[in-house]
Motif scaffolding. Structure first.
Motif, short mmCIF file in Angstrom:
data_model
loop_
_atom_site.label_atom_id
_atom_site.label_comp_id
_atom_site.label_asym_id
_atom_site.label_seq_id
_atom_site.Cartn_x
_atom_site.Cartn_y
_atom_site.Cartn_z
N ASP A 89 -57.45 -12.85 19.83
CA ASP A 89 -56.32 -13.76 19.67
C ASP A 89 -55.14 -13.01 19.06
O ASP A 89 -55.31 -12.13 18.21
CB ASP A 89 -56.71 -14.92 18.76
CG ASP A 89 -57.69 -15.86 19.43
OD1 ASP A 89 -57.61 -16.04 20.65
OD2 ASP A 89 -58.55 -16.41 18.72
N GLY A 90 -53.97 -13.38 19.51
CA GLY A 90 -52.79 -12.73 18.98
C GLY A 90 -51.51 -13.45 19.33
O GLY A 90 -51.53 -14.54 19.90
N VAL A 149 -49.12 -8.91 18.05
CA VAL A 149 -49.75 -8.91 16.74
C VAL A 149 -51.14 -9.50 16.89
O VAL A 149 -51.30 -10.62 17.38
CB VAL A 149 -48.94 -9.75 15.72
CG1 VAL A 149 -49.62 -9.73 14.36
CG2 VAL A 149 -47.51 -9.25 15.62
N VAL A 150 -52.15 -8.75 16.48
CA VAL A 150 -53.54 -9.22 16.55
C VAL A 150 -53.81 -10.14 15.37
O VAL A 150 -53.49 -9.81 14.22
CB VAL A 150 -54.52 -8.02 16.53
CG1 VAL A 150 -55.96 -8.50 16.47
CG2 VAL A 150 -54.30 -7.14 17.75
N GLU A 151 -54.37 -11.30 15.67
CA GLU A 151 -54.77 -12.28 14.67
C GLU A 151 -53.72 -12.43 13.57
O GLU A 151 -53.98 -12.14 12.39
CB GLU A 151 -56.15 -11.94 14.11
CG GLU A 151 -57.21 -11.98 15.18
CD GLU A 151 -58.59 -11.57 14.71
OE1 GLU A 151 -58.74 -11.11 13.55
OE2 GLU A 151 -59.53 -11.73 15.50
N PRO A 152 -52.53 -12.90 13.93
CA PRO A 152 -51.44 -12.98 12.95
C PRO A 152 -51.64 -14.08 11.91
O PRO A 152 -52.32 -15.07 12.17
CB PRO A 152 -50.23 -13.29 13.82
CG PRO A 152 -50.80 -14.04 14.98
CD PRO A 152 -52.15 -13.42 15.24
N GLU A 153 -51.02 -13.88 10.78
CA GLU A 153 -50.91 -14.92 9.76
C GLU A 153 -49.63 -15.67 10.16
O GLU A 153 -48.51 -15.19 9.97
CB GLU A 153 -50.81 -14.26 8.39
CG GLU A 153 -50.41 -15.10 7.21
CD GLU A 153 -50.75 -16.57 7.21
OE1 GLU A 153 -49.79 -17.37 7.23
OE2 GLU A 153 -51.93 -16.93 7.21
N LYS A 172 -54.59 -14.83 24.13
CA LYS A 172 -55.43 -13.62 24.15
C LYS A 172 -54.57 -12.41 24.49
O LYS A 172 -53.76 -12.45 25.41
CB LYS A 172 -56.55 -13.76 25.19
CG LYS A 172 -57.51 -14.90 24.92
CD LYS A 172 -58.35 -14.63 23.71
CE LYS A 172 -59.35 -15.76 23.48
NZ LYS A 172 -60.02 -15.64 22.20
N ILE A 173 -54.78 -11.36 23.73
CA ILE A 173 -54.08 -10.10 24.00
C ILE A 173 -54.91 -9.32 25.02
O ILE A 173 -56.10 -9.12 24.83
CB ILE A 173 -53.91 -9.29 22.70
CG1 ILE A 173 -52.94 -10.01 21.77
CG2 ILE A 173 -53.42 -7.87 23.01
CD1 ILE A 173 -52.72 -9.32 20.44
N PRO A 186 -50.78 -12.60 30.83
CA PRO A 186 -50.64 -14.01 30.42
C PRO A 186 -49.84 -14.19 29.13
O PRO A 186 -48.95 -15.04 29.07
CB PRO A 186 -52.09 -14.47 30.25
CG PRO A 186 -52.88 -13.57 31.16
CD PRO A 186 -52.17 -12.24 31.10
N LEU A 187 -50.12 -13.41 28.11
CA LEU A 187 -49.41 -13.55 26.85
C LEU A 187 -47.95 -13.12 26.97
O LEU A 187 -47.05 -13.81 26.50
CB LEU A 187 -50.12 -12.76 25.75
CG LEU A 187 -49.59 -12.96 24.34
CD1 LEU A 187 -49.68 -14.42 23.90
CD2 LEU A 187 -50.36 -12.08 23.36
#
Length: 156
Positions: free
Chosen positions: A13-14, A77-81, A117-118, A133-134
């Motif tokens: 996720d990203g 950004v992977v798994e962002p806050e 999804k990245i 897609p992203l």
């Protein structure tokens, strides 16, 4: 947990983020700035994108230009806050807007953000990037920001 096939790369996720200065070709012409070296806006955007990427461990996949200055960029950004991500993107947008006022160039920045999804694709052009897609969703968010007047962040 799903089984992975041989050769399959896991997706995570990203966030995909497109940044683009609004009507900047017109601005450079009006201000008499060359497009072959950084100006007060593109030079600062280069630095702001680098600081953001470092803070969020983002991959800058396209657009960062040290030699000419950055007019547009795409990052993942992977798994962002999420809250911190949006706060920092808004800070970048405001800094460019304030620089636009200070320089009397009235420069603005539009930002499109998408979550998903990245993929494991290293694009060689914006065209390739917008086929992921992203990347495609982030591009659509950017276009929506520009279509509705620019100088804003749109997330989809």
């Amino acid at each position: 947990m799903r089984e992975m096939r041989k050769g399959q790369v896991p997706q995570v996720d990203g966030a995909g983020i497109f940044l683009d200065l609004d009507k900047f070709k017109e601005t450079t012409k009006k201000m008499g700035w060359t497009e072959f070296k950084p100006n007060p806006i593109t030079g600062n955007l280069t630095q702001l994108v680098q600081i953001f990427a470092s803070k969020h461990n983002a991959n800058i996949l396209w657009g960062l230009d040290q030699e000419r200055g950055t007019e547009e960029a795409y990052l993942e950004v992977v798994e962002p806050e999420l809250e911190e991500l949006h706060k920092d993107l808004e800070e970048i947008r405001k800094k460019i807007e304030n620089l636009g006022k200070e320089t009397k160039s009235h420069a603005h920045l539009s930002i499109g953000v998408a979550y998903g999804k990245i993929s494991n694709v290293k694009p060689r052009s914006t065209r390739e990037l917008t086929k992921t897609p992203l990347g495609n969703r982030a591009w659509k968010a950017l276009k929506k920001a520009k279509k509705t007047g620019g100088n804003k962040i749109v997330q989809i």
